[in-house]
Write an enzyme that holds these catalytic residues in place. Structure first.
Site, PDB file in Angstrom:
ATOM      1  N   ARG A  51       0.821  -1.213   0.000  1.00  0.00           N
ATOM      2  CA  ARG A  51       0.000   0.000   0.000  1.00  0.00           C
ATOM      3  C   ARG A  51       0.855   1.263   0.000  1.00  0.00           C
ATOM      4  NH1 ARG A  51      -1.854  -1.074   6.271  1.00  0.00           N
ATOM      5  NH2 ARG A  51       0.074  -0.316   7.243  1.00  0.00           N
ATOM      6  N   ASP A 549      15.561  34.589  47.732  1.00  0.00           N
ATOM      7  CA  ASP A 549      16.855  34.067  47.307  1.00  0.00           C
ATOM      8  C   ASP A 549      17.286  32.844  48.111  1.00  0.00           C
ATOM      9  OD1 ASP A 549      17.265  35.452  49.637  1.00  0.00           O
ATOM     10  OD2 ASP A 549      18.814  36.786  48.842  1.00  0.00           O
TER      11      ASP A 549
END
Length: 693
Positions: A51, A549
């Site tokens: 195919r 921080d």
């Protein structure tokens, strides 16, 4: 032997290919042959095995059929076309109204390596009789299948000219060897890309016998205007399925590593089940290993699963509508990396079967799917996207070029091939592992003295860093942050980094949920109740994360430092303040006191500096003892420039003051050069990827 020609059938209704190609003859010269030395029609034999190759050969066949004044067409059908388990796909050739001259049953069942070899042998036994009767001037052979190798071998040994379609490409597995073997047997070559043409030249093929035409199937793809695609989708996937909300899966065995390809197929199905989208699964081809793949499908209940539709074959015209409107195609079929690019449909290419193929940006490679999560992650990245349509493999005019090329063949020329030796270029394509390496974050460290922005990679590499003095006023500070982030995002393109978001590390109290700095340290003035997320996100169109921080330093250790893989640890940042102004320090009037000054003074013998270090180290040690007794971490990480000066004092205090049960806890110094930047990057990389490979 199955070589007798069937009786001539009454013409069927014209197939959709013929509707498109019936007008090709109007574009050609009429009444005279091309000046090619031929004095008769060119007798062309087209042999189709499955195919996939028929979708490439059919446009050429229609073109040949549309010009009976130049060509005679004979069609041979063999291979998996004639097997019920693979859909009896010879019927679509009949529906396209081609007279099949010969049907050859050449497949030996077994779907293993030996069966492939026996199938080639069986074809070699049957083909000579057919070719002796047809006596074609030229045989057209497509691609890289073992059936095609038998066709090319038979024609070459019988001195029949061979036109090879799609030579010069590079994919993977045994297909590469077969394709290049056919190239050496073929006399003429039709290639689809400039790179393939260069490969053919580098393989010593005569440039004059190479045609860069593009892929014949693109002549159909680029003209596909079927407005009734919803009926096709409904037919194959159900009436409740919408466009861009389903998946097409087509995966074949890899004959050079069958065991691994079966495992990858299992992982693919597991990922598709987890992804929970309607999926059309096509059965694999006839290669060795396909039987095992079908067993995997049945073991997992794919044929009866409500989200799946498992089929043996879909007509090409309907198949292209399905992939054109899919949310994604997944597997290892060449169709995924070639034809689907014409629609910009996202594709996930699995394994090594198409490794070297040229691809558009719509294709994402997963080379080694060692876990289900990697395929699932790829589905999440690709599904529902729409990419630019690609014309790498064709511009829609391949067939006219091929027909003109056929007419130019001089049958009086000797069959002997000529050779040349030019160079070849390399190909570059997308890869899931490459993407994971280049996924990056913009990291911002808002310090008291400096404002730093960096591009940080997934591996924690600082690709590029920018530093500016931190302005004193709110307006100037925010404007500088935006300017530096925009510049860094632009530079990221040049260094091949994909920015996923922006992470900001800042001192003071932060509302991370809202991205607001509630109150900063006195080192950062005019910085209270500041919304950082909104202006940066608006400017860059990227998500933004903000955190303290200290938290960022801990995140950096968890992702890139000593905390990686540790379930419970504590990170402490060692800082300084104005009390560190002691005799012996050398600094300018406007310069802010830092830890570096304290260390400098202590090294110079300043007793006050030495005393401060001892006192601070002891105090820090007592604080850590309290932490050990309270939360019982398995590791303590000291961060900051003073960490090396505190670590021995801290260990000494723990040894003297802590309970015996926690005295063995390890205390280490961070080895990260920029924990604030790396922590800010971790905010982005952890939240946006959510997976570790």
């Amino acid at each position: 032997m199955g070589t007798n020609a069937p009786p001539r059938r009454e013409p069927l209704a014209r197939g959709p290919h013929e509707v498109y190609f019936k007008n090709l003859s109007k574009q050609k010269q009429k009444g005279v042959m091309e000046k090619n030395g031929n004095n008769h029609k060119l007798r062309v034999c087209v042999a189709t095995c499955n195919r996939a190759d028929y979708s490439k050969l059919a446009p050429i066949m229609f073109g040949i059929k549309a010009e009976p004044q130049f060509f005679e067409l004979d069609v041979i059908v063999l291979g998996s076309h004639l097997i019920d388990d693979y859909g009896n796909t010879y019927r679509m050739i009949e529906q396209d109204d081609f007279d099949i001259h010969t049907r050859l049953h050449t497949i030996v069942r077994g779907e293993d390596e030996a069966a492939m070899v026996e199938s080639v042998g069986l074809a070699l036994v049957k083909l000579p009789d057919v070719l002796n009767r047809l006596k074609p001037d030229i045989m057209i052979v497509h691609g890289d299948r073992f059936d095609a190798l038998a066709l090319a071998t038979s024609a070459a040994l019988m001195n029949i000219r061979i036109l090879h379609i799609e030579g010069g490409e590079v994919s993977g597995t045994i297909d590469d060897s077969i394709r290049h073997a056919i190239t050496k047997l073929a006399h003429y070559h039709v290639c689809c890309t400039r790179s393939a043409e260069q490969h053919l030249i580098a393989m010593c093929e005569d440039h004059d016998r190479i045609l860069l035409a593009g892929c014949p199937s693109y002549d159909k793809l680029l003209s596909a205007k079927n407005k009734d695609y919803m009926s096709v989708i409904s037919m194959w996937l159900g009436e409740d399925v919408k466009t861009r909300d389903y998946i097409v899966a087509l995966q074949h065995p890899v004959t050079t590593d069958i065991k691994h390809s079966i495992k990858m197929f299992e992982l693919t199905l597991d990922a598709l089940i987890s992804f929970n989208k309607r999926t059309l699964v096509l059965f694999p081809n006839v290669d060795a290993g396909s039987k095992e793949m079908v067993r995997v499908m049945r073991k997992k209940g794919i044929e009866h699963h409500p989200n799946f539709r498992a089929v043996k074959h879909v007509p090409f015209d309907q198949f292209i509508q399905l992939v054109a409107h899919a949310g994604c195609m997944i597997g290892n079929s060449s169709c995924g990396v070639r034809e689907v690019g014409a629609f910009g449909t996202p594709v996930i290419n699995l394994g090594t079967r198409q490794t070297g193929r040229e691809t558009g940006e719509n294709v994402l490679h997963v080379r080694d799917a060692d876990t289900q999560d990697k395929i699932l992650h790829a589905l999440q990245l690709q599904f529902g996207k729409q990419y630019p349509c690609s014309k790498i493999y064709g511009d829609g005019n391949a067939v006219p070029r091929i027909l003109k090329f056929l007419k130019s063949i001089d049958l009086k020329e000797p069959l002997q091939k000529k050779f040349c030796f030019p160079p070849v270029k390399d190909n570059i394509s997308q890869d899931i592992d490459h993407i994971l390496e280049t996924q990056s974050a913009l990291a911002v460290d808002l310090g008291g003295t400096n404002l730093r922005v960096a591009i940080v990679s997934m591996k924690g590499e600082i690709v590029k860093k920018y530093t500016q003095l931190n302005p004193k006023t709110y307006e100037d500070r925010l404007a500088l942050i935006l300017k530096m982030c925009v510049e860094a995002a632009s530079e990221a393109v040049n260094v091949n980094c994909r920015i996923l978001g922006v992470g900001i590390s800042t001192g003071g109290r932060v509302n991370p949920r809202e991205g607001i700095v509630l109150h900063s340290t006195k080192l950062i003035q005019e910085w209270s109740s500041v919304d950082l997320r909104t202006p940066i996100s608006d400017a860059l169109h990227l998500p933004v994360w903000v955190d303290n921080d200290g938290n960022c330093a801990a995140l950096a250790e968890r992702k890139f430092g000593h905390g990686k893989g540790i379930e419970n640890f504590v990170t402490l940042i060692t800082g300084t303040d104005d009390l560190l102004l002691v005799e012996g320090m050398s600094m300018k009037e406007e310069e802010i006191v830092s830890a570096a000054h304290l260390i400098q003074a202590a090294k110079l013998g300043n007793t006050k500096a030495e005393s401060i270090l001892r006192t601070a180290g002891t105090a820090l040690g007592l604080g850590i003892v309290n932490i050990l007794h309270t939360v019982n971490p398995s590791l303590v990480i000291l961060s900051g420039v003073l960490a090396n000066h505190y670590v021995n004092a801290v260990k000494d205090v723990i040894n003297r003051q802590a309970l015996s049960s926690v005295k063995t806890v390890d205390v280490v110094v961070s080895n990260l050069a920029d924990p604030a930047l790396l922590g800010a990057a971790s905010l982005v990389l952890d939240y946006t990827t959510r997976r570790i490979y």
